[in-house]
Design an enzyme around this catalytic site. Structure first.
Site, short mmCIF file in Angstrom:
data_model
loop_
_atom_site.label_atom_id
_atom_site.label_comp_id
_atom_site.label_asym_id
_atom_site.label_seq_id
_atom_site.Cartn_x
_atom_site.Cartn_y
_atom_site.Cartn_z
CE1 TYR A 525 0.79 1.33 4.29
CE2 TYR A 525 0.72 -1.01 4.70
CZ TYR A 525 0.93 0.29 5.19
OH TYR A 525 1.61 0.53 6.27
CD GLU A 677 -7.59 -2.23 10.25
OE1 GLU A 677 -7.43 -3.29 9.35
OE2 GLU A 677 -7.66 -1.27 9.44
CG HIS A 705 -1.94 2.06 7.85
ND1 HIS A 705 -3.35 1.49 8.33
CD2 HIS A 705 -1.26 1.10 7.51
CE1 HIS A 705 -3.27 0.18 8.16
NE2 HIS A 705 -1.72 0.02 7.78
#
Ligand code: GLN
Ligand code: ZN
Length: 765
Positions: A525, A677, A705
């Site tokens: 990502y 998560e 992130h």
């Protein structure tokens, strides 16, 4: 001549140029113009490479600075107001959506504090996309011209391309509704969205594009009726608008047969199907084409690195030609090549015999071209002969059949896949063992991988520092991380994983049956790329992999130290798997190796072992049915095979992230504690679903992130929400995932606030 097509090429650069530039831009080291220039260079390089290889149909708009779906959200103005309100430059708004932004006020600018949008797995791959996030106030409009600009950029280089954009149905269906609009079903926005698609497509046509590749990968999913029906609405509309170019409706990663009715009769110029995943679908899909429509045959694997087997691909393409005629067949990659490393030529360390079994993106260009030539009657005899020779060499190599591994596999019994006692009994024993407070706090494993750590690991791997020096360095890192965790008051500690470049590669390097690349990066990502190991043969463990490190870490603290392993499914999924034995066989071989490691850790005094399975969900077959049920069974079995050899008092943890999880899948693993998560999940149904999870559960309380730091109040509020639903005695506090990509200042601040919030509730209960 049958034409060749490539659906997309990796955009990271052969030597990760994109990562270096993007991160430099984020860190204020280069300007936006410099970043844009890197993008331009990479695109030009990729187009030329494909042109020189002789590819007939080359994609444009396959480039992205972060994610192609996020590009579309930005392009169609699907930008929640929390991002636009700062009036940042477009590029910075885009990155804020991708990774959040937190910036102090300066003399000339206001403070910015906004979390990232949600990021989830792209189908069953390890690529992640940023979820389009819609609300009642979303107003679609063209907010830029990226696809047109990039088409013209290629044209200026003398290269005609076929722009690629995700289609309207997939764009909506892959999205979600924003917190303030939970009653909104994104697909209901289709009619509002379509005119903006038409406008974009018309602009592409006006710029000269004859055909556009329109990706509708959701066609390989089980779709609700209204979404199936949306294809007709969308493509009838686009066909009715004057000036819209020809569309090739493109699907990949699975078989489209169950959704054939949804696309039958659509007025598009042609279709692309993934025949690597499902060659059988040729019969059914060919039957829906009218007598003009193109059949793009995806036959060169965009998801794996094995050399194409020309003989079998050519046979399949010939079958397609028999059905629709050679003028309507295109030989293509199965999907974009985004998921494969850039160039095998940059691998200098692979055993030459094994290297000859592989094909990376650059080599795959030649494969589509060769297959297209072969079926057009050109003379490619030498290429076919060389290909047949590599395919044979692999089949016959001893590494692919290790008798000791096969014997052990035949001795797996059901007993080996169950803990000695059920969870309630284990829990009682573990309570005595660990005496943890209410709302125990922990982290997922990794701590910031500083430049110093990366440089030192690199020096060691290149032999520039001695083993003693390296070990001393790692020990020092562990000491610091352990001290830090004790200082801020975390309850269950980790060693921080400084010795690991990557949670899969690290284990692959210590197991037999793997091969490694030195430069085989694939985008996971944004600027995070991974270098998946390649499973080339039967897997076994020559010796302990993590025991020394964990024992050292435990020796310097009285608090429990988690041993940290990567689970069998995740090692399998984040490697390039073999395609000559089943995934189940590979997972069980990995599980046996991990079982030995777990038992060795326990013997060495490590009483908490976390076995991460973040890829569990990603491995789930995309459709319900026999294959999915079988997967769930063997995936859970391999996890339990790896973790069930221990005493009741040993606490097994597991961790999952980056996807919408199903508590039932996780339940089947029977771990004592799972961490998931959770920080960006706001769907009340989802939150509720996990409340009944029977064992202990740590809900991720902050997004890792993003460099953004939630305040103590924010943690308190979030935990408060959770406690309205969750039983306090089951609930652990932890981040969403490992902290390796973060920097120390934000890590310290976030964890300190998280621990403070846990303590706040400890006092209250
Ligand atoms: N233990 C790993 C880490 O903390 C888990 C990473 C992951 O789930 N992706 O880095
Ligand atoms: Zn994770």
């Amino acid at each position: 001549m049958v034409q060749s097509a490539v659906l997309g090429f990796p955009r990271i650069g052969a030597f990760r140029e994109l990562k270096k530039s993007t991160e430099a831009y984020w860190n204020g080291k280069i300007t936006a113009d410099q970043l844009l220039a890197t993008g331009k260079e990479i695109r030009a390089h990729n187009w030329k490479l494909q042109k020189d290889a002789g590819v007939d149909i080359i994609a444009s708009n396959d480039f992205s600075f972060y994610d192609q779906i996020l590009d579309l959200s930005a392009l169609f103005n699907v930008i929640p107001s929390r991002y636009t309100k700062y009036n940042l430059p477009a590029l910075d708004t885009y990155f804020a959506m991708a990774r959040g932004l937190q910036r102090k006020a300066t003399e000339t600018t206001k403070a910015v504090d906004v979390p990232a949008l949600e990021m989830v797995k792209w189908f069953d791959s390890n690529y992640h996309y940023v979820r389009p996030t819609f609300s009642h106030s979303t107003t679609f409009k063209l907010n830029g011209s990226k696809p047109v600009d990039e088409y013209l950029e290629a044209k200026a280089l003398g290269i005609e391309t076929r722009p690629v954009v995700a289609g309207p149905v997939s764009f909506l269906y892959l999205g979600k509704s924003d917190k303030d609009s939970l009653d909104l079903e994104p697909i209901s926005l289709l009619e509002k969205l379509l005119p903006v698609y038409a406008e974009l497509l018309k602009k592409l046509a006006a710029a000269g594009a004859k055909t556009v590749q329109i990706d509708e990968p959701t066609l390989v999913l089980d779709l609700p009726k209204n979404v199936q029906a949306a294809f007709k609405t969308a493509y009838d509309y686009l066909a009715s608008v004057e000036g819209v170019p020809e569309l090739i409706l493109t699907t990949y990663f699975g078989d489209v047969t169950p959704n054939l009715d949804a696309i039958k009769g659509l007025k598009v110029a042609g279709f692309h199907f993934d025949f690597v995943r499902d060659p059988e679908q040729l019969e059914s899909v060919a039957s829906i084409l009218n007598d003009k429509q193109i059949l793009s045959v995806g036959i060169v694997d965009g998801r794996n690195i094995w050399k194409n087997d020309f003989a079998s691909s050519i046979a399949l393409v010939k079958k397609a030609i028999e059905k629709v005629g050679s003028d309507r067949v295109v030989v293509a990659t199965s999907s974009s090549l985004l998921h494969t490393p850039v160039d095998l030529a940059n691998e200098k360390k692979l055993d030459p015999e094994i290297k000859d079994w592989f094909s990376f993106a650059t080599q795959k260009l030649d494969e589509v071209v060769t297959i297209a030539k072969a079926v057009s009657g050109a003379d490619v005899t030498d290429k076919l002969a060389a290909n047949a020779k590599s395919v044979k060499s692999r089949k016959e190599h001893e590494i692919t059949n290790d008798s000791a591994v096969r014997k052990r596999m035949s001795e797996i019994t059901d007993d080996l896949t169950h803990r000695k006692s059920p969870f309630p009994k284990r829990l009682a024993i573990q309570k005595e063992e660990f005496h943890l407070p209410l709302f125990p706090t922990t982290t997922i494993g990794s701590f910031p991988q500083t430049k110093e750590i990366r440089v030192t690991r690199n020096k060691f791997s290149k032999g520039k520092i001695s083993e003693e020096e390296y070990t001393a360095f790692i020990k020092k890192q562990i000491q610091e991380v352990v001290k830090f965790q004790e200082d801020i008051g975390l309850d269950v500690l980790v060693h921080g994983e400084p010795e690991r470049n990557d949670m899969v590669q690290y284990f692959g390097e210590r197991l037999k049956g793997f091969a490694f690349t030195t430069n085989g990066w694939v985008q996971s990502y944004g600027s995070r790329y991974v270098r998946p190991p390649i499973i080339v043969g039967d897997v076994s463990r020559p010796g302990p992999m993590t025991v020394k490190t964990s024992v050292y870490a435990q020796s310097i603290t009285k608090k429990p130290m988690k041993g940290m392993l990567t689970g069998p499914v995740t090692i399998l999924r984040w490697s390039f798997p073999r395609d000559d034995v089943s995934q189940k066989t590979q997972a069980l071989q990995l599980a046996l190796s991990l079982r030995d490691e777990v038992e060795d850790l326990e013997k060495a005094g490590i009483n908490v072992v976390q076995v991460d399975e973040p890829a569990l969900r990603e491995g789930l077959p995309l459709r319900a049915g026999a294959e999915r049920s079988a997967y769930l069974k063997w995936a859970a079995e391999s996890f339990r095979l790896a973790t069930s050899g221990v005493k009741d008092s040993t606490q097994i943890h597991s961790h999952f992230c980056y996807s919408d999880l199903d508590p039932n899948h996780i339940k089947a693993l029977d771990a004592d504690v799972v961490s998931i998560e959770f920080s960006k999940k706001d769907d009340p149904n989802y939150i509720q679903e996990f409340a009944n999870y029977p064992n202990h559960i740590g809900l991720g309380l902050f997004d890792i992130h993003s460099p953004r730091v939630p305040s103590e109040e924010e943690f308190v509020a979030r935990i408060g929400e959770i406690l309205k639903i969750y039983q306090p005695e089951k609930f652990w506090c932890n981040p969403d995932c490992g902290l390796k990509t973060r920097k120390w200042p934000e890590t310290t601040a976030s964890l300190t606030n998280m621990v403070a919030a846990a303590k706040y509730y400890r006092n209250k209960y």
